[in-house]
Design an enzyme around this catalytic site. Structure first.
Site, PDB file in Angstrom:
ATOM      1  N   GLY A  83      43.305  -4.266  54.831  1.00 38.75           N
ATOM      2  CA  GLY A  83      44.345  -4.567  55.855  1.00 38.75           C
ATOM      3  C   GLY A  83      46.010  -4.735  55.051  1.00 38.75           C
ATOM      4  N   LEU A 137      56.793  -2.587  46.070  1.00 38.56           N
ATOM      5  CA  LEU A 137      56.264  -1.120  46.360  1.00 38.56           C
ATOM      6  C   LEU A 137      56.550  -0.702  47.641  1.00 38.56           C
ATOM      7  CD1 LEU A 137      52.893  -1.049  44.366  1.00 38.56           C
ATOM      8  CD2 LEU A 137      55.288  -0.395  43.594  1.00 38.56           C
ATOM      9  N   THR A 197      54.484  -4.342  53.871  1.00 41.29           N
ATOM     10  CA  THR A 197      53.216  -4.773  53.627  1.00 41.29           C
ATOM     11  C   THR A 197      53.377  -6.159  52.493  1.00 41.29           C
ATOM     12  OG1 THR A 197      53.043  -3.306  51.866  1.00 41.29           O
ATOM     13  CG2 THR A 197      52.143  -2.724  53.780  1.00 41.29           C
ATOM     14  N   GLU A 235      48.402 -13.437  47.081  1.00 45.27           N
ATOM     15  CA  GLU A 235      47.808 -14.626  46.842  1.00 45.27           C
ATOM     16  C   GLU A 235      48.923 -15.798  46.668  1.00 45.27           C
ATOM     17  OE1 GLU A 235      43.214 -14.134  45.434  1.00 45.27           O
ATOM     18  OE2 GLU A 235      44.804 -13.778  44.122  1.00 45.27           O
TER      19      GLU A 235
END
Ligand SMILES: Cc1cc2nc3c(=O)[nH]c(=O)nc-3n(C[C@H](O)[C@H](O)[C@H](O)COP(=O)(O)OP(=O)(O)OC[C@H]3O[C@@H](n4cnc5c(N)ncnc54)[C@H](O)[C@@H]3O)c2cc1C
Ligand code: SF4
Lengths: 327, 737
Positions: B474, B622, B626, B697
């Site tokens: 995901g 990148l 996302t 994280e």
């Protein structure tokens, strides 16, 4: 889930006729019953589907009240313009419950009869007198943060989780029931039973009693507040909730109808609390006294001790808000 | 024609070339949509349970209701129930999910029920409903095997103190007693669940040659393959795992879980495919949870607010025989400088379901408690908490003197403060009706990791194919790997096909520890570099003189179509990244700062977060979309850690009481305010040739403390036991009344 027989009732008489044994359950929205069946906490041998019955409307009654069909969804009831105008506390309570998806499915009758959310009731690996009479109560000495402080017994300390029913209790609602012996009405205040030593029996209904409607008396007026205190902003059951209908005339409280959720095995209402308020001038001391009366018999079980001060604080805040001179 | 060449990198030194900055396609770092997004939102992406091979049977796990020795069962009666095909009571069934990167079988059943909720059998039937009903009717006899401890802090709990995990530097006690200001508090965080949206599910199918294919929902396929092989006692070559789509992991799918083993064993016995799906309640119990922690934090500083002593002693819990223990102090070792240091690590062996890695193991709870403690010390010293942190930025690793690969702590703090409009006031100053309003802040830090990864890149005149066993949980692996290949080889992303989640493909890093994007992207980068050099050689120029864009090779003012250069050929290259000294010679980390504004009800103690602003430095971005989503997720996790999430364990037998999503309270939409996320773009050459670092994280490592610190600033109540549920706050409010 156990295999079961399924009957789709065409009219109320057939529904009542098809029921009649402990093994049979009506199914409406299914949002509670199906979960419990999957876990085999409830394992009816037969389901009578009542969703095709003509119990979906909201009608005005001769005395200026409302007759809410048992199949009216929580969403529709909350959105009804008459409800929002005359009984806003009910609309607010409904919208404070569950989630949009659940409210679209959940029905008025089913909401009244939803089972407790006690963790141990849901867990077949644990003793629970409500699920399996005589097996014991795991919650009393277990994790009981969400459980009751009023009306409990040594056999069960579960709460009734509904928000809707709390508002209805404050509004003096009555439940219309169709049974084998015909139609009758029961005040919501007499509808639920305390657990005593039979926590598995939660209401006065017999197996073939079908709820056909909930009746609201004419609008109660006053200021109406529903305050729900919970562990997140939405989609959580009440730790404490207060439904209030309060009127102040000439500086004195002239009407006080108060019901509480999250505290007891039924939407809780205490006539002595209301009697102490009516006729008195609002003050912090008065609200404190009201809380004293309400909580006189309250008993915590460790994890839920905080509900006692929380109720006191919430009640005072609700009463303050309800009695403030309007700006 | 299909010659495959290999480019290997042992990552020992920083890479200063920054070749990506010289590429021309212009797709990397954009907020490109996920290529598989349309499949997901239209229900066409097949998740683990969503295929049904012909002849498939259904298995359902049976749970131990007590602890002890397994002595018998009513399997015979269950076997006779309608539809039942098999009752699996195999000793190879696993006790709990494997730990991340174990690569071998976790503890197996061994005739024991170690904890309440352990899967002890699996009932297989023709239909799912029959299997579930029969499993619920199954009774396993368990003889009690003595008394056990269920709470890490109970006197009965056996506590281990592994020597390697203790640290003393300087004169800690002396620094504490001689300090201008100090604090000494216990902080507690709760047992927590990953609660990924997709429940674990596996479909196993054996072929005539004794090979098994498992469709599952896993994060680290190359490890999971070895785990399953070891459990079954077959060669790894006989195991294939497919996980093309994974509906969230957060650590819960790092290690092989009981449903996969039950499916594989049952399918072998029955000679037909078997699907086992975990019920949500079983996910909670059988998949590793985050351990609760008790953290004693002692801090001292001088009159100027310079830290002189740091003490962080931790108690975590774990089942016997499990190797992992929550590395609470992982960030403490280097987040702040102070000459006198003490770290303690203690593991209580208790009978709660197994603990394991949950999003940002270590820092998520360690930094969160630590950043509350820092707030408390700053307050004791009368220094603005932002200023206090700025005075304590470490110049090098405070324990071993190694340099930081990049040091962005100060920059994120300053930028974050500016974006939020940080202005610190005394507590209990702002009120709106019954609501106290306050602000708080915290620093975030997370170690940066790389692990070995392979990826194949296939170039044709028409486009590119990327292949490896990487997973997309995901997070956006499909997107970023597509982007890296598109950028390097000069094609539009639509001409790049990325195939993932199949152990028959080259073994990538898998997804975990935020190492996936950087590690596997590097492997893809290496393969692309190999292909670029082969192209350059064919044309007769240097790789650095070659521009690839829109399917063309451009050099010396000439432009050639790749389709002309390659004709019908298919060029293949394998990239292989091997971590090396670059991960050891310096301290690599990502840094951030989170600021929050909250409102706290003076009546009930309910907290509402009104705004949250995060600033993060985590290498080259990148894909902006996302990356931002990862930070949103991390901040929401922080919010859950701070306010709502706690697994309740029964004091009498340790079982998880609130094991469903109604009573395990994840934050809901209404709990989450508008979240600001801002990246400080950096180029950390030590990280890898892409300068990409872990993102996922970081945002959870400290953001919860910003909320807790804001609660204190709002209403004067310091909560040291998380989550700060309303009863805990109300207790503090009552003291102020
Ligand atoms: C995750 C979750 C969160 C929730 N949160 C809340 C919340 O915050 N507040 C809240 O109030 N509720 C909440 N609910 C409960 C929800 O409101 C109830 O599940 C719903 O109201 C039940 O209605 P139903 O029509 O689906 O009942 P069903 O599940 O169909 O039936 C429930 C029971 O009522 C009986 N029954 C139904 N209709 C009749 C009838 N006409 N006559 C006689 N018997 C009947 C059935 O036999 C059954 O025993 C939540 C539920 C879930 C699953
Ligand atoms: S409180 Fe009632 S419902 Fe809960 S375990 Fe005890 S008996 Fe069962």
């Amino acid at each position: 889930m156990r295999s079961f027989d399924y009957v789709r009732a065409g009219d109320t008489a057939q529904a009542v006729r098809e029921a009649g044994s402990e093994e049979t359950r009506f199914i409406a929205g299914g949002t509670n019953l199906l979960d419990l069946m999957k876990l085999e906490v409830m394992a009816p041998g037969k389901l009578v589907d009542i969703t095709r019955l003509d119990l979906g409307g909201i009608e005005e009654t001769a005395d200026g009240g409302l007759r809410i069909g048992a199949l009216v969804t929580n969403s529709d009831l909350a959105a009804d313009a008459r409800v929002r105008r005359g009984w806003p506390v009910l609309s607010r309570a409904l919208l404070a419950g569950a989630s949009g998806q659940l409210r679209n499915k959940a029905t008025t009758g089913g909401n009244l009869l939803q089972r407790t959310r006690c963790y141990y009731f849901y867990d077949r690996g644990e003793p629970c007198n409500k699920r399996e009479p005589g097996s014991g109560c795991a919650a009393k000495d277990g994790v009981n943060r969400i459980l009751a402080i009023l009306g409990t017994s040594e056999h069960c300390i579960a709460t009734h989780p509904s928000d809707m029913a709390v508002a209805m209790r404050a509004l003096d609602a009555r439940v219309e029931i169709e049974g084998a012996e015909g139609r009758r009405e029961v005040a919501l205040g007499e509808f639920y039973r305390l657990p005593g030593d039979t926590p598995q029996i939660e209401t006065v209904l017999k197996p073939d009693d079908l709820i056909t409607a909930v009746l609201l008396p004419a609008p109660a007026g006053g200021r109406q507040i529903y305050r729900k205190v919970r562990d997140r902003s939405s989609y959580a059951f009440a730790l404490v909730s207060v439904a209030a209908v309060i009127e102040v005339e000439d500086g004195v409280i002239s009407k006080a109808q108060l019901a509480f959720g999250g505290l007891g095995p039924m939407p809780w209402r205490d006539a002595d609390v209301e009697a102490a308020l009516v006729g008195a001038a609002p003050s912090a001391a008065l609200f404190d006294r009201a809380a004293d009366i309400l909580l006189a018999e309250a008993k915590g079980y460790g994890g839920n001790d905080f509900k006692i001060p929380l109720t006191r604080r919430t009640l005072a805040a609700v009463l303050t808000q309800a009695t403030e001179a309007s700006a | 024609m299909t010659l495959e060449t290999i480019r290997h990198l042992k990552h020992d030194t920083p890479d200063h070339d920054r070749r990506l900055d010289g590429m021309a396609q212009g797709v990397l770092g954009t907020d490109m949509d996920r290529p598989e997004g349309p499949l997901k939102v239209s229900g066409r992406a097949t998740y683990a349970a969503e295929t049904a091979p012909e002849g498939m049977a259904h298995g359902y796990l049976v749970r131990a209701a007590t602890i002890g020795r397994i002595t018998g069962s009513n399997a015979e009666a269950v076997q006779a129930m309608p539809g039942v095909l098999h009752v699996l009571e195999d000793e190879r069934m696993i006790r709990n999910a494997a730990q991340g990167m174990a690569g071998k079988s976790p503890v197996q059943k061994q005739g024991q029920a170690w904890y309440v909720g352990q899967p002890v059998a699996c009932v297989v039937a023709e239909s799912f409903e029959q299997a579930r009903h029969a499993a619920q009717a199954m009774m396993v006899t368990i003889e009690p095997d003595g008394t056990h401890a269920f709470d890490a802090e109970s006197r009965e709990a056996q506590v281990e103190t592994p020597e390697k995990k203790q640290l003393v530097q300087g004169d800690f006690d002396g620094a504490m007693s001689g300090a201008a200001f100090s604090i000494d508090n216990d902080y507690r965080t709760s047992s927590m669940s990953s609660a990924a949206m997709e429940p674990h599910a596996s479909i196993a199918q054996w072929d005539e040659d004794g090979a098994v294919t498992l469709r599952g929902s896993y994060q680290l396929l190359r490890f999971n393959k070895n785990e399953l092989a070891d459990v079954l006692g077959v060669a790894p070559e006989k195991v294939r795992i497919l996980s093309p789509y994974v509906g969230g992991g957060f650590g819960s799918k790092l290690g092989l879980a009981p449903e996969a083993v039950a499916a594989a064993l049952s399918a072998q016995v029955l000679g037909r495919p078997v699907r086992v799906v975990l019920h949500r309640r079983q996910v909670f119990e059988t998949v590793t949870r985050r351990s609760e922690t008790k953290q004693r934090i002692r801090l001292a500083c001088d009159a100027q607010g310079k830290l002189t002593a740091i003490g962080h002693e931790n108690l975590v819990s774990q089942l016997p025989e499990e190797v992992f223990s929550e590395p609470v102090a992982q960030g403490t070792h280097f987040q702040y400088a102070a000459p006198n240091r003490l770290v303690g690590h203690h593991i209580a062996r208790i009978r709660r379901p197994a603990a394991g890695s949950v999003r940002a193991p270590g820092e998520a709870v360690g930094v969160t408690a630590f950043e509350i403690a820092v707030d408390e010390l700053a307050k004791a010293a009368g220094i603005d908490p932002l200023e206090f942190r700025l005075r304590n930025v470490p110049e090098k690793h405070p324990e071993n003197g190694k340099p930081f690969s990049s040091s962005t702590m100060e920059a994120t703090l300053r930028e974050g403060a500016k974006r939020f409009g940080w202005e610190h006031t005394a507590p209990r100053q702002r009120r709106e009706g019954e609501w106290w309003i306050g602000t708080g802040m915290a620093g975030c830090v997370r170690v940066n990791m790389m692990i070995e990864a392979h990826a194949r890149v296939v170039l044709t005149g028409q486009g590119v194919r990327v292949e490896c066993d990487m997973t997309d949980i995901g997070t956006g692996s499909y997107a970023i790997l597509t982007q890296v290949a598109a950028e390097m080889l000069g094609f539009a992303p639509s001409q790049v096909e990325t195939v993932l989640g199949d152990t028959d493909l080259p073994p990538a890093s898998g997804s975990g520890g935020s190492f996936g994007a950087a590690s596997t992207s590097t492997a893809v980068y290496l393969a692309c570099m190999e292909l670029r050099e082969r192209l350059a050689a064919k044309i007769g120029v240097k790789e650095t003189e070659l521009t690839l864009k829109d399917g063309h090779a451009i050099h010396d003012n000439r432009q050639t179509k790749l389709s002309e250069l390659l004709g019908e050929e298919e060029w293949r290259a394998l990239g292989h990244l091997e971590p090396g000294k670059a991960g050891q010679d310096v301290r690599q980390a990502t840094w951030g700062a989170v600021f929050a504004e909250v409102a706290v009800s003076d009546v009930t103690g309910e907290t509402r977060v009104r705004r949250m602003e995060g600033t993060f430095a985590c290498g080259r971005i990148l894909n902006l979309k996302t990356a931002r989503s990862q930070c949103h997720g991390g901040m929401i996790w922080g919010l859950g850690l701070a306010l709502t999430e706690a697994l309740e364990h029964d004091p009498r037998d340790g079982h998880m009481v609130n094991r469903d999503l109604a009573e395990y309270h994840l934050p809901v939409n209404l709990d989450v305010p508008q979240l600001g996320v801002h990246f400080l773009e950096e180029r950390d050459d030590w990280a890898n040739p892409l300068q990409a670092k872990g993102i996922g994280e970081l945002a959870i490592c400290g953001s919860g403390s910003a909320v807790i610190n804001a609660i204190e600033n709002a209403c004067g109540v310091r909560v040291r036991q998380l989550p700060a549920t309303l009863d805990r706050v109300m207790e503090g409010l009552a003291a102020h009344d």
